[in-house]
Design an enzyme around this catalytic site. Structure first.
Site, PDB file in Angstrom:
ATOM      1  N   GLU A   1      30.506  51.387  32.578  1.00 50.58           N
ATOM      2  CA  GLU A   1      30.008  51.636  33.448  1.00 50.58           C
ATOM      3  C   GLU A   1      28.714  52.418  34.116  1.00 50.58           C
ATOM      4  O   GLU A   1      28.189  52.412  34.567  1.00 50.58           O
ATOM      5  CB  GLU A   1      30.762  51.340  35.297  1.00 50.58           C
ATOM      6  CG  GLU A   1      31.893  49.703  35.073  1.00 50.58           C
ATOM      7  CD  GLU A   1      33.401  50.086  34.531  1.00 50.58           C
ATOM      8  OE1 GLU A   1      32.983  51.150  33.261  1.00 50.58           O
ATOM      9  OE2 GLU A   1      33.796  48.922  34.023  1.00 50.58           O
TER      10      GLU A   1
ATOM     11  N   PHE B   1      47.773  47.692  40.139  1.00 48.91           N
ATOM     12  CA  PHE B   1      47.097  47.684  38.562  1.00 48.91           C
ATOM     13  C   PHE B   1      45.514  48.447  38.804  1.00 48.91           C
ATOM     14  O   PHE B   1      44.873  46.973  39.704  1.00 48.91           O
ATOM     15  CB  PHE B   1      47.420  46.366  37.635  1.00 48.91           C
ATOM     16  CG  PHE B   1      46.193  46.674  36.661  1.00 48.91           C
ATOM     17  CD1 PHE B   1      46.845  47.098  35.331  1.00 48.91           C
ATOM     18  CD2 PHE B   1      45.609  45.521  36.747  1.00 48.91           C
ATOM     19  CE1 PHE B   1      46.223  47.532  34.463  1.00 48.91           C
ATOM     20  CE2 PHE B   1      44.683  44.958  35.005  1.00 48.91           C
ATOM     21  CZ  PHE B   1      45.247  45.902  34.224  1.00 48.91           C
TER      22      PHE B   1
END
Lengths: 196, 580
Positions: free
Chosen positions: B69, B131
């Site tokens: 990213e 999560f």
């Protein structure tokens, strides 16, 4: 420049995360906020922050520019104590027997203009409002008489020569605002600035 | 294309109002309406609905799957820098979002218009340590111009319109929009997309005060030794022509910041070089000699000013900037000119007297001769067998004619490139100026190529920085960005080594970095390459690289312990700049 108390008044949109965005500007520069109050303002939907810090004027001016730069901030002002009417509120929880038995304490509370909020068998809660020093003095005095609990609110302040935000917000809502929304400290002190 | 045709094409491409669509579709519709053609991203759990919608937008949007990213956002930055438009990056929640952080900080300090869209866990899970949940809005608050979390699809069109408006207006900057998964999935009544052009609490361009422009003109006209410093504001304001007319009418010697490079062609007779720590001798020295310092679209970074209390104390300062917070931030201004320099420069130019400052300019040229004699000549024409970074850039200049986009990473090679690269046109210098992000170069170059696919894009990177984001070779392999990668390998983390040599008594502490066989690594990614160890092969190898159709990696071995000079050592004044 010497440090002194400044009160910063910020008009913002009422959106989540504004406190973080604004306080981050201070903490990033390792500047301690002495008190911070957020509340509605005189204009519906616009929030008002009142922030008390002790810094030099130059630092405070730069801070205000950084605050105003935030997308959701409409305007940030800074004022010295002389330019403001300001108050802080405090609550005291004092044992009931002390009040009953010690005439001095009662006198003290009257002297500081404290009002009774709650009366119970075991304790009484008083409320007072005023300047920091007055509250500090009363706290110190009551400390000698088993003060059970004490809390002081953040400073709230009214700017003496402010006309409020009603007219300004109308300017902000326009796509092409007039010059009056952009106060300009350089222009205000033109003679001092343009010293050529 | 006429406006009518454009509107028709847009209509054909977009979803009509009053249709039920998902939040994810609304995101992509917004991008189309904002004219976005390329997105750099990486999918993951919390952004899957957007990627699912993307499946149907294959023909309207190019998605480049990066390898990390951080690479995605640096590519978006590079895209923004060469195209002048908003760069867009997608990432998932949690680690995807935190991997954007370095790029956001970089885009913030260098004012790059970037919009990042991150997925977030379901709104019902916020705050439960779900999560891949991370509080990305809080994490990125100080490094975004604006950020916002969307939990209801109805908000998406207006929030994205705001995001694009904020990112590219005024002083540009990064915006992050975090969208919870439920909002991406949610179907809602789409009322069409309306671009944002006003936010009441946001004044992108300060109102120009004529009286300041007049005062500034008066001051400048009275100057005997005026000196102009220009920054990226010229490029961001698309005011290159206005700036040139301004300096040409006044005959002002003008120096660029690192970020301002290429706003004025390097060979312009009034261009006197680069400012700052490793800038040119003349502009640094003359900062403390001029009588009126005119700063345009720059922010007096500490790497530019050196010691502040000895910076231009003799000069009156005129500062043109779009961001009022920059006025007086570091250097006290005599006359501030707030506003978009595209507007303020012509106003100022109109009031200028046409003055001949050639004698004053000549003083810069005299100092330049000294720098050539002491530093530049040897750097560009070394007599030993060891190659210098400078001579590589010199050869490159000759081959590109100064027309290439030059992307750099951070360190010695960056400073040498900024010093010696020839720029003929604007938006040609892409580098991490403010944040100094090693690893920026390769992914930024990929984005830069998508932002200007018709231009040669050359990424000049050190042996340290390339290893920080080398995985983006995979992106090049898969999508074919024609980026030329030029590694200047000195087998050291050169800039830190230089400081350790000069200031830490040559105690080389962990600057000795080893490298893989870069050409073999490139080959592993099916990218052609070569390595040059001797001068006689340099020109030919550079030529091969430039003529190669497609990406190419060229590694050049340069002197291990060469230093970048001149240098304004930390804590010293710009006029104390050392030539050796």
């Amino acid at each position: 420049m010497e440090k002194q108390e400044f009160t910063i008044t910020v008009y913002t949109e009422n959106s989540i995360g504004m406190i973080g965005r604004i306080t981050g500007i201070f903490s990033r520069r390792k500047i301690n906020i002495e008190s911070l109050n957020t509340s509605p303002s005189e204009v519906e939907g616009i929030h008002r922050f009142t922030i008390l810090i002790s810094e030099s004027e130059e630092v405070v001016r730069k801070l205000c520019r950084q605050i105003e730069k935030q997308v959701e901030v409409l305007k940030a002002y800074f004022n010295t104590n002389e330019e403001l009417i300001w108050q802080e509120q405090a609550l005291y929880k004092v044992p009931a027997d002390v009040i009953a038995e010690k005439a001095y304490v009662e006198r003290l509370l009257r002297q500081y203009g404290a009002n009774v909020v709650v009366i119970r068998n075991d304790y009484i809660v008083f409320e007072t409002a005023g300047h920091r020093e007055e509250i500090d003095r009363l706290t110190e005095e009551l400390g000698k008489y088993n003060l059970i609990e004490f809390v002081r609110g953040a400073r709230i302040a009214i700017i003496k020569d402010s006309a409020g935000f009603h007219a300004k917000i109308k300017q902000f809502e326009r796509e092409e605002p007039g010059q009056e929304i952009v106060e300009n400290e350089f222009l205000d002190q033109r003679d001092d600035v343009f010293t050529m | 294309m006429s406006t009518l045709e454009k509107t028709e094409t847009l209509q054909a491409k977009t979803i009509a109002a009053n249709t039920q669509i998902s939040g994810s579709q609304a995101v992509l519709e917004a991008l189309i309406h904002e004219g976005v053609d390329t997105v750099f991203g990486y999918p993951g759990g919390a952004i899957m609905p957007i990627y699912d919608a993307l499946y149907d937008y294959n023909e309207k949007l190019t998605h480049i799957l990066v390898r990390h990213e951080q690479g995605g956002i640096h590519a978006a930055q590079g895209y923004a820098r060469t195209s002048g438009r908003v760069g867009v990056a997608f990432a998932t929640s949690g680690p995807g979002a935190t991997n954007l952080v370095t790029g956001l900080a970089d885009a913030m300090i260098d004012s790059n218009p970037v919009v990042c869209i991150t997925g977030q866990v379901f709104a019902s899970l916020l705050g439960t340590d779900a999560f891949q949940e991370t509080d990305v809005v809080n994490i990125t608050t100080p490094i975004t111009k604006w950020n916002y979390q969307v939990t209801d699809a109805n908000e998406i069109p207006s929030v994205l319109a705001k995001a694009f408006y904020i990112a590219q207006t005024g002083r540009p900057g990064p915006v992050l929009i975090d969208i919870t998964k439920n909002a991406q999935i949610q179907l809602f009544d789409y009322e069409g997309y309306e671009k944002c052009n006003h936010i009441r609490s946001y004044r992108p361009t300060p109102i120009i005060r004529k009286e300041y422009v007049e005062e500034a003109a008066k001051l400048i006209n009275s100057a005997k030794k005026p000196f102009v410093l220009f920054g990226q504001g010229i490029i961001l304001g698309k005011a290159e022509q206005e700036f040139k007319r301004f300096i040409e009418k006044g005959g002002f010697p003008s120096a660029a910041t690192v970020m301002g490079l290429s706003a004025l062609e390097t060979e312009h007779p009034l261009h006197v070089g680069m400012l700052g720590m490793h800038g040119n001798y003349a502009p640094n020295v003359m900062t403390n000699e001029c009588d009126v310092l005119i700063a345009v679209g720059m922010r007096f970074d500490d790497r530019v000013t050196g010691r502040l209390d000895k910076y231009a104390k003799q000069a009156k300062v005129v500062h043109l900037d779009i961001d009022p917070a920059e006025i007086d931030k570091n250097v006290k201004t005599t006359v501030p000119v707030w506003g978009d320099c595209k507007e303020t420069l012509p106003m100022l130019t109109a009031l200028l007297d046409k003055v001949d400052h050639s004698e004053w300019l000549q003083q810069f040229r005299e100092l330049e001769k000294e720098e050539v004699k002491e530093v530049i000549f040897d750097e560009l024409n070394p007599t030993s067998d060891i190659m210098t970074m400078g001579e590589v850039i010199k050869e490159l200049n000759e081959l590109t004619g100064g027309n290439a986009v030059i992307v750099t990473d951070v360190g010695q090679h960056q400073m040498v490139t900024c010093r010696y690269a020839n720029f003929k046109q604007s938006k040609s210098n892409v580098t991490s100026g403010g944040l100094g992000t090693m690893g920026f170069g390769l992914p930024a170059a990929i984005g830069a190529w998508y932002g200007a696919p018709d231009r040669d894009v050359i990424a000049i990177i050190g042996d340290g920085g390339i290893q920080m984001t080398i995985q983006e070779l995979g992106t090049i392999m898969q999508f074919g960005a024609k980026v030329k990668i030029l590694i200047l390998n000195n087998e050291f983390l050169g800039m830190v080594r230089q400081w350790q040599q000069l200031f830490n008594d040559r105690r080389y502490s962990f600057v000795n970095i080893t490298s893989p066989d870069f050409v073999a690594v490139a080959k592993g990614y099916y990218i052609d390459g070569a390595k040059v160890c001797e001068r006689k092969d340099l020109k030919g190898a550079l030529k091969t690289m430039l003529e190669h159709d497609g990406s190419y990696l060229l590694e050049v071995m340069v002197g291990k312990e060469n230093n970048v000079f001149p240098m304004v050592a930390q804590g010293t004044s710009v006029s104390e700049i050392r030539l050796k």
